[in-house]
Scaffold this motif. Structure first.
Motif, mmCIF file in Angstrom:
data_model
loop_
_atom_site.group_PDB
_atom_site.id
_atom_site.type_symbol
_atom_site.label_atom_id
_atom_site.label_comp_id
_atom_site.label_asym_id
_atom_site.label_seq_id
_atom_site.Cartn_x
_atom_site.Cartn_y
_atom_site.Cartn_z
ATOM 1 N N SER A 87 32.198 9.381 -20.754
ATOM 2 C CA SER A 87 32.441 10.267 -20.581
ATOM 3 C C SER A 87 34.452 10.575 -20.483
ATOM 4 N N PHE A 88 34.672 9.932 -19.556
ATOM 5 C CA PHE A 88 36.511 9.987 -19.297
ATOM 6 C C PHE A 88 37.074 10.048 -20.627
ATOM 7 N N ALA A 91 35.869 13.240 -22.749
ATOM 8 C CA ALA A 91 36.916 14.292 -22.265
ATOM 9 C C ALA A 91 38.480 14.178 -22.790
ATOM 10 N N ARG A 92 39.300 12.927 -22.603
ATOM 11 C CA ARG A 92 39.901 13.015 -23.422
ATOM 12 C C ARG A 92 40.525 13.255 -24.704
ATOM 13 N N VAL A 96 33.813 18.605 -25.436
ATOM 14 C CA VAL A 96 32.751 19.245 -23.942
ATOM 15 C C VAL A 96 32.113 19.423 -22.884
ATOM 16 N N ARG A 97 32.202 19.412 -21.647
ATOM 17 C CA ARG A 97 30.797 18.478 -20.786
ATOM 18 C C ARG A 97 30.205 18.699 -21.467
ATOM 19 N N ARG A 100 28.478 15.926 -23.901
ATOM 20 C CA ARG A 100 28.938 14.681 -23.790
ATOM 21 C C ARG A 100 27.977 13.661 -23.484
#
Length: 246
Positions: A87-88, A91-92, A96-97, A100
């Motif tokens: 997820s990290f 995100a980078r 979008v959440r 993910r």
């Protein structure tokens, strides 16, 4: 990617050390190119140049595609779950959440770890951790994957499984791979082309084409049984010994 007349120097102006000297190479889309040679010959330095972690003292480095990197050690965040590590990276990458979770499952399935998102990284074996590291590198959807001896610390059986998975992954996705190893056998198993490097300073002294099957269904055991495998491995081993003595 293309490197032209590249040299890298460390140390001070009064006592410079040339790590890589006048190296030129080009890698075409979809190629699986392996760098092999003795310790200290500049293999990792070339990967760092392509990744943008180093700048050449002379020459040029041109990379026309997005790059992902897999190191010898997984370098996962131990305080995050497997899914949290991915997820990290997502995100980078700007994912979008809400998107993910599905993407994490896709990545884990791709590297043979379905349903492992909730596991802690310290609960995983070395081979599983390296699979997560590969999935993390793929999270940014790179067209070029740089792999710096990613299987060196693994046991023989795990290494063989991951070799097969990486070959299949590269074939299925069409990803260009630049792979570093000390092993002549691994170079022949994985590479479509092998560049042999010598140290003092680091330079490319030989190139060996590997005309072995690259189909998705061709496994490592089948490659080892191919008529030309033993001859290619012997040729590359001899070239590597010559490089160590050069």
């Amino acid at each position: 990617m293309e490197l032209s007349g590249v040299s890298v120097r460390y140390g001070t102006a009064k006592a410079p050390v040339t790590a890589v000297s006048d190296v030129s190479l080009a890698v075409q889309p979809g190629e699986f190119v392996v760098l092999v040679g003795p310790s200290g010959c500049g293999k990792t330095t070339l990967l760092r140049l392509v990744a943008g972690f180093e700048r050449p003292a002379t020459g040029t480095v041109e990379v026309r595609r997005k790059v992902g990197v897999v190191f010898q050690q997984p370098r996962l965040f131990p305080w995050r779950t497997v899914g949290g590590n991915l997820s990290f990276a997502l995100a980078r990458h700007g994912v979008v959440r809400a998107e993910r979770a599905a993407r994490i499952q896709e990545l884990l399935s791709l590297v043979g770890l379905p349903g492992m998102a909730g596991r802690r990284t310290w609960e995983l074996s070395g081979g599983q951790q390296q699979r997560v590291a590969i999935a993390r590198a793929l999270a940014t959807e790179p067209q070029i994957l740089l792999m710096d001896e990613p299987f060196a610390a693994l046991d023989a059986l795990t290494r063989e499984r991951l070799q097969e998975e990486v070959r299949t992954l590269a074939t299925v996705t069409g990803t260009t791979v630049l792979f570093v190893t000390h092993s002549a056998e691994e170079a022949v198993l994985l590479g479509s082309r092998v560049l042999v490097m010598a140290a003092g300073p680091g330079r490319v002294i030989d190139e060996v084409a590997v005309p072995l099957p690259r189909a998705e269904t061709t496994d490592v055991a089948a490659l080892r049984g191919a008529p030309r495998f033993a001859a290619l491995r012997a040729e590359l081993a001899a070239a590597t010994r010559d490089a160590a003595a050069a």
